[in-house]
Scaffold this active site. Structure first.
Site, PDB file in Angstrom:
ATOM      1  N   HIS A  35      27.909  44.407  61.589  1.00 15.90           N
ATOM      2  CA  HIS A  35      28.054  43.610  60.669  1.00 15.90           C
ATOM      3  C   HIS A  35      28.236  44.045  58.608  1.00 15.90           C
ATOM      4  O   HIS A  35      27.998  44.300  58.279  1.00 15.90           O
ATOM      5  CB  HIS A  35      26.348  43.193  60.121  1.00 15.90           C
ATOM      6  CG  HIS A  35      26.701  41.181  59.653  1.00 15.90           C
ATOM      7  ND1 HIS A  35      26.957  40.670  58.735  1.00 15.90           N
ATOM      8  CD2 HIS A  35      26.426  40.090  60.855  1.00 15.90           C
ATOM      9  CE1 HIS A  35      26.623  40.024  58.605  1.00 15.90           C
ATOM     10  NE2 HIS A  35      26.116  39.443  59.542  1.00 15.90           N
ATOM     11  N   ARG A  56      31.019  33.286  54.181  1.00 14.83           N
ATOM     12  CA  ARG A  56      31.667  33.174  53.591  1.00 14.83           C
ATOM     13  C   ARG A  56      32.625  32.759  53.784  1.00 14.83           C
ATOM     14  O   ARG A  56      34.667  32.242  53.208  1.00 14.83           O
ATOM     15  CB  ARG A  56      32.545  35.170  54.312  1.00 14.83           C
ATOM     16  CG  ARG A  56      31.440  35.537  53.931  1.00 14.83           C
ATOM     17  CD  ARG A  56      32.598  37.202  54.637  1.00 14.83           C
ATOM     18  NE  ARG A  56      32.549  37.498  55.552  1.00 14.83           N
ATOM     19  CZ  ARG A  56      32.675  37.323  56.211  1.00 14.83           C
ATOM     20  NH1 ARG A  56      30.637  37.974  56.613  1.00 14.83           N
ATOM     21  NH2 ARG A  56      33.029  37.372  57.831  1.00 14.83           N
TER      22      ARG A  56
END
Length: 362
Positions: A35, A56
Site C-alpha cells: 500500500h 489522493r
C-alpha cells in the site's frame, strides 16, 4: 514478514505453511502488494496503517523532502496512478535519499482535510487519536511510506477452493491465484467471504470422507533454555527478517538483492535452531514467536525464490533488472517435499493437475 506492514501481528502465514508441509502446492508467491501510503508512527498500533487511497483522488499530494510532487516524474497520473506505481515511486524516493530522515515521504491532506470527517469518518477518528490537532495546516501533513499489505500468492486452489491435496480447502490470503499479479483495492475481504463460504460448503459436503489417516500434531523443535552463542531471541530474529525483506524483496527488486536475501533467510533459519528462550512468564510467548518465525521464514523463502524465477516485471512484482513485461504469462508452483522446496512451471488456463479434474481459474 515485512516491516512496515498493514497486517495484524497474528497474520503469520500459518495456513500456507501447514498446507505446504502437508504436500499442497503454492503459486504466485512473488506477488506481494504494498500500500503506497502506510502511516509512519512511533505507536505500533498505528504504524503501517493504510491511509485510504481515495484521499489522493480528492486532492492529497505526495511530497519528498524538497517539497516536490515526485509522482509526476514517474507517471502522468501522479498520485492517481495505480497503487503499485505509487508504491514504487515513494519507495524509490526513500531509497535514493530524497525522502525524509525518518525513511518516509509526506502525504499532504491540506486540499481535502475538510472532506475527511464526512467522507472518511473511520480515518478521521484514527487521525484525531494520533494527532488531536488534525485539520490544522501543520497537522494535515502525514509521514507515510509503502507498507506491505496483501499476499496475492498462496496455496494453489480451484474454483471450489480445493487445494492440490484431496480434502484440503483454502481461502483468503492462504490461497493464491484469485487476484493475479495485482489485487484491486477493496477485493480482499470480498474474496475471503466468497471463497470462505465456498470452501466451507464443499468441505461440509465432503464430510471427512478422504480416507486419509488422521495424524496428531505434536509441537516439537530445538527450543533451548540455555543461552545461544550470539544471545539471539526470537523477537530479534523476526525484527531482522522484516527489515531485510523490506529492503531486499520489497516494491523494487534486483537479482543481487534477492540473492542476498536468500543468504539472509538461510542464516536466520540456522540461527532459529539455536534460540535462547526465556524462562518464566515470557516463555510461552517466545515459543509462539519461534513457531511464527518458522512459518514466516518459509513464506519469505518462497517469495524470494519466486521473485528470482520471474525475470520480468508484472503487477506488484517489479524487477529493476528486468523492467519489461513478458508477452506470455507463465507461472511457477512450489511443493514442499521432505523438507525441500521443488519448483515447477505452471501454464495458465489449463486443466488442474490432480485427480479432481477441475478447471483452474486464472
Amino acid at each position: 514478514m515485512y516491516a512496515p506492514s498493514a497486517a495484524s501481528t497474528d497474520k503469520t502465514c500459518d495456513g500456507l505453511a501447514l498446507g505446504l508441509r502437508a504436500g499442497a502446492e503454492a503459486i504466485d508467491m512473488e506477488y506481494v502488494q504494498f500500500h503506497p501510503t502506510g502511516l509512519a508512527s512511533d505507536v505500533p498500533t498505528y504504524d503501517g496503517m493504510p491511509v485510504e487511497e481515495a484521499v489522493r483522488f480528492d486532492g492529497a499530494t505526495l511530497l519528498n523532502r524538497d517539497g516536490e510532487r515526485f509522482m509526476l516524474r514517474y507517471d502522468p497520473l501522479g498520485e492517481q496512478a495505480t497503487r503499485d506505481k505509487v508504491s514504487r515511486g515513494a519507495y524509490r524516493e526513500i531509497m535514493e535519499g530524497r525522502g525524509f530522515a525518518d525513511g518516509t515521504v509526506r502525504l499532504d491532506l491540506g486540499a481535502c482535510a475538510h472532506l475527511i470527517p464526512e467522507r472518511y469518518p473511520a480515518l478521521y477518528e484514527r487521525l484525531c487519536l494520533i494527532n488531536p490537532g488534525f485539520g490544522s495546516a501543520d497537522a494535515s501533513v502525514l509521514a507515510v511510506r509503502p507498507t506491505a499489505h496483501f499476499l496475492m500468492g498462496g496455496l494453489r486452489t480451484d474454483s471450489s477452493a480445493r487445494t492440490t491435496i484431496p480434502g484440503l480447502y483454502a481461502a483468503g490470503e492462504t490461497a493464491g491465484g484469485v487476484h493475479g499479479a495485482n489485487r484491486l483495492g477493496g477485493n480482499g475481504l470480498s474474496e475471503a467471504l466468497v471463497f470462505g463460504r465456498i470452501a466451507g460448503r464443499h468441505a461440509a459436503a465432503l464430510g471427512g470422507g478422504t480416507g486419509r489417516k488422521e495424524e496428531h500434531i505434536r509441537v516439537t523443535g530445538p527450543y533451548r533454555m540455555d543461552v545461544s552463542p550470539d544471545g539471539a531471541c526470537p523477537e530479534a530474529l523476526l525484527q531482522l527478517l522484516r527489515r531485510e525483506m523490506y529492503l531486499k524483496a520489497g516494491p523494487i527488486r534486483t537479482a543481487r538483492d534477492l540473492l542476498a536475501m536468500t543468504d539472509t533467510v538461510a542464516a536466520l533459519e540456522e540461527r532459529r535452531e539455536k534460540l535462547d528462550i526465556a524462562s518464566g512468564p515470557r516463555a510461552a510467548g517466545q515459543v509462539q514467536t519461534c513457531l511464527d518465525l518458522e512459518n514466516l521464514l518459509l513464506a519469505s523463502r518462497l517469495i524470494v525464490e519466486a521473485a528470482l524465477l520471474r525475470e520480468e516485471s508484472r503487477g506488484a512484482h517489479h524487477r529493476e533488472d528486468f523492467p519489461s513485461t513478458a508477452a506470455r504469462i507463465t507461472g511457477n508452483a512450489v511443493v514442499h517435499d521432505s523438507g525441500k522446496l521443488a519448483w515447477k512451471p505452471v501454464h495458465r488456463g489449463g486443466a488442474r493437475p490432480s485427480d479432481a479434474g477441475a478447471e483452474h481459474r486464472r
